[in-house]
Design a protein around this motif. Structure first.
Motif, PDB file in Angstrom:
ATOM      1  N   MET A 163       0.809  -1.217   0.000  1.00 17.70           N
ATOM      2  CA  MET A 163       0.000   0.000   0.000  1.00 17.70           C
ATOM      3  C   MET A 163       0.846   1.273   0.000  1.00 17.70           C
ATOM      4  O   MET A 163       0.617   2.173  -0.820  1.00 17.70           O
ATOM      5  N   PHE A 164       1.829   1.372   0.905  1.00 18.14           N
ATOM      6  CA  PHE A 164       2.602   2.615   1.015  1.00 18.14           C
ATOM      7  C   PHE A 164       3.552   2.793  -0.172  1.00 18.14           C
ATOM      8  O   PHE A 164       3.591   3.859  -0.801  1.00 18.14           O
ATOM      9  N   LEU A 165       4.344   1.777  -0.485  1.00 18.34           N
ATOM     10  CA  LEU A 165       5.276   1.873  -1.616  1.00 18.34           C
ATOM     11  C   LEU A 165       4.613   1.570  -2.950  1.00 18.34           C
ATOM     12  O   LEU A 165       5.268   1.657  -3.996  1.00 18.34           O
ATOM     13  N   LYS A 166       3.334   1.147  -2.907  1.00 20.82           N
ATOM     14  CA  LYS A 166       2.535   0.906  -4.116  1.00 20.82           C
ATOM     15  C   LYS A 166       3.166  -0.130  -5.045  1.00 20.82           C
ATOM     16  O   LYS A 166       3.130   0.015  -6.275  1.00 20.82           O
ATOM     17  N   LEU A 167       3.754  -1.180  -4.460  1.00 21.95           N
ATOM     18  CA  LEU A 167       4.274  -2.281  -5.261  1.00 21.95           C
ATOM     19  C   LEU A 167       3.180  -3.257  -5.663  1.00 21.95           C
ATOM     20  O   LEU A 167       3.390  -4.105  -6.531  1.00 21.95           O
ATOM     21  N   GLY A 168       2.021  -3.126  -5.018  1.00 25.88           N
ATOM     22  CA  GLY A 168       0.927  -4.027  -5.323  1.00 25.88           C
ATOM     23  C   GLY A 168       1.184  -5.425  -4.799  1.00 25.88           C
ATOM     24  O   GLY A 168       2.235  -5.723  -4.217  1.00 25.88           O
ATOM     25  N   SER A 194       2.503  -8.585  -5.410  1.00 27.43           N
ATOM     26  CA  SER A 194       3.476  -8.977  -6.436  1.00 27.43           C
ATOM     27  C   SER A 194       4.583  -9.823  -5.835  1.00 27.43           C
ATOM     28  O   SER A 194       4.690  -9.970  -4.616  1.00 27.43           O
ATOM     29  N   ILE A 195       5.417 -10.344  -6.728  1.00 28.99           N
ATOM     30  CA  ILE A 195       6.556 -11.159  -6.298  1.00 28.99           C
ATOM     31  C   ILE A 195       7.486 -10.347  -5.414  1.00 28.99           C
ATOM     32  O   ILE A 195       7.926 -10.816  -4.361  1.00 28.99           O
ATOM     33  N   ILE A 196       7.799  -9.123  -5.836  1.00 26.85           N
ATOM     34  CA  ILE A 196       8.767  -8.313  -5.092  1.00 26.85           C
ATOM     35  C   ILE A 196       8.234  -7.936  -3.720  1.00 26.85           C
ATOM     36  O   ILE A 196       8.982  -7.911  -2.735  1.00 26.85           O
ATOM     37  N   ALA A 197       6.922  -7.662  -3.614  1.00 24.35           N
ATOM     38  CA  ALA A 197       6.342  -7.334  -2.307  1.00 24.35           C
ATOM     39  C   ALA A 197       6.401  -8.543  -1.379  1.00 24.35           C
ATOM     40  O   ALA A 197       6.747  -8.427  -0.201  1.00 24.35           O
TER      41      ALA A 197
END
Length: 284
Positions: free
Chosen positions: A128-133, A135-138
């Motif tokens: 939410m904060f970094l807006k990575l959604g 996803s794999i990286i999150a």
């Protein structure tokens, strides 16, 4: 005061230890036997290499396997360098003062935080904060934070096990502290570092709560194309087909559990082999 016969006492203690060991091993063996018995019939080349179909009641689990490996690999690439560097600083450079003692205590306490808390943290910060959604990286960043205290603690223990006389001998030759760490301390600590790293990898491979909020999808009929893609993952997929899908064939549920179990056991075996190999190369 009653005095027991030393030989009798020794035999009783030995028997007690054997019983405790058996009680610890038997449930694990029974679980593995049940999973293999019920899931072996589902294992096939198609099951391992094809996409799920018919509402996940048929087909294979390739997206879940690839998704799990992608998340775990990214988490390792993030965590291992940071964890080892942090351990080197805390063990070799940091002074023993109040601040470092607080940091070490915090690291130990973070290792005991429930995984669902890390999942909620990853949801709030990375998704939410970094807006990575989702996803794999999150998911990888969330797992890396969860894995980091274990890596640091294990690496510190491995570095501490190297005799201080090795450092003194190296420094007496006029080399720098970093050269001593790089060429003397790290090679001798490598077996412990690798073992702890691989075992922590095996642990995060089976985690469900952290990736539930940050990376895992209910159903994705294709393989990921970038680190920002949402993926299926074996732990979450196993939870879904076990609880959310009616009339799911029993052998597919156990077959999925068997694949996940074999992945974790393979990583554990790699850790054992690596530890034996590097310990044989050690000179002390």
């Amino acid at each position: 005061m009653i005095k027991l016969n030393p030989k009798l006492s020794q035999k009783f203690s030995y028997l007690l230890l054997c019983v405790a060991t058996i009680l610890a091993i038997v449930p694990v063996v029974v679980i593995i036997f049940i999973i293999i018995k019920n899931g072996a019939s589902a294992i096939s080349w198609e099951f391992l290499t094809s996409m799920p179909k018919n509402g996940m009641c048929g087909g294979g689990i390739l997206p879940a396997i690839v998704g799990t490996l992608s998340i775990v690999l990214c988490a390792v690439l993030i965590t291992l360098p940071i964890g080892v560097c942090a351990a080197i600083y805390l063990n070799e450079y940091a002074k023993d003062n109040l601040l470092t003692r607080i940091v070490k205590l915090a690291i130990v306490n973070l290792a005991g935080v429930p995984s669902v808390v890390y999942g909620l943290f990853g949801l709030g910060v990375f998704v939410m904060f970094l807006k990575l959604g989702v996803s794999i990286i999150a998911g990888a960043l969330t797992l890396s934070i969860m894995e980091l205290p274990v890596i640091i603690t294990t690496a510190r223990g491995a570095l501490s096990s190297v005799p201080y006389s090795f450092r003194e001998a190296s420094l007496s030759l006029g080399v720098s502290r970093w050269q001593t760490i790089r060429h003397v301390v790290l090679p001798n600590a490598l077996p412990g570092i690798l073992t702890g790293a691989i075992l922590s990898i095996a642990r995060i491979s089976g985690e469900t709560a952290p990736i539930l909020f940050t990376a895992a999808a209910f159903y994705v009929p294709h393989l990921p194309h970038s680190p920002l893609d949402q993926v299926m993952a074996l732990p979450y997929h196993l939870f879904i087909i076990s609880t959310q899908i009616p009339n799911m064939p029993k052998n597919i549920i156990y077959g999925t559990a068997l694949v996940l179990l074999m992945m974790v056991l393979t990583m554990s075996c790699v850790a054992i082999v690596a530890r034996i190999y590097f310990r044989k190369r050690r000179k002390w």
